[in-house]
Scaffold this motif. Sequence first.
Motif, PDB file in Angstrom:
ATOM      1  N   ARG A   1      54.322  31.856  34.368  1.00  0.00           N
ATOM      2  CA  ARG A   1      52.958  31.367  34.105  1.00  0.00           C
ATOM      3  C   ARG A   1      52.299  32.308  33.109  1.00  0.00           C
ATOM      4  O   ARG A   1      52.440  33.522  33.189  1.00  0.00           O
TER       5      ARG A   1
ATOM      6  N   ILE B   1      48.841  33.706  31.013  1.00  0.00           N
ATOM      7  CA  ILE B   1      47.395  33.859  30.924  1.00  0.00           C
ATOM      8  C   ILE B   1      47.125  34.286  29.489  1.00  0.00           C
ATOM      9  O   ILE B   1      47.536  35.364  29.065  1.00  0.00           O
TER      10      ILE B   1
ATOM     11  N   VAL C   1      43.583  35.810  40.420  1.00  0.00           N
ATOM     12  CA  VAL C   1      44.892  35.482  39.852  1.00  0.00           C
ATOM     13  C   VAL C   1      45.824  36.662  40.092  1.00  0.00           C
ATOM     14  O   VAL C   1      45.531  37.784  39.681  1.00  0.00           O
TER      15      VAL C   1
END
Length: 114
Positions: free
Chosen positions: A18, A20, A66
């Motif tokens: 993932r 960011i 997060v």
Amino acid sequence: MVPGQGTAGLSKPAAATRRIAFDAAGWESEDDFYGAFLSALGAPDWHGRSVDALIDSIVFGGINAVEPPFALVVRNGAALEPGLRRGIESILAYLVEAAREERRGAEWLGVIFK
């Protein structure tokens, strides 16, 4: 060194990690970096703006909204003033090294600095 990135000390994340992403265009200080980074992490208002505070909250966890695994993608980082770019690269390299020391790999925390 990150293949294709030319930045020493940063780890290339696994492809499926993932991501960011944030844009460094307009950053004039490390404080601008911390503001964008902490916002992207959903960090609490009281979060410190230092590499040690990042290590505590990211590597040891339980503070930010997060949590890893993730890859940090810093767009327009190559266009930053050279001293600022080196400072931010150093912060990120220390963070990646702390993750490695805790036996977490590039699939857990990686950095792409473009």
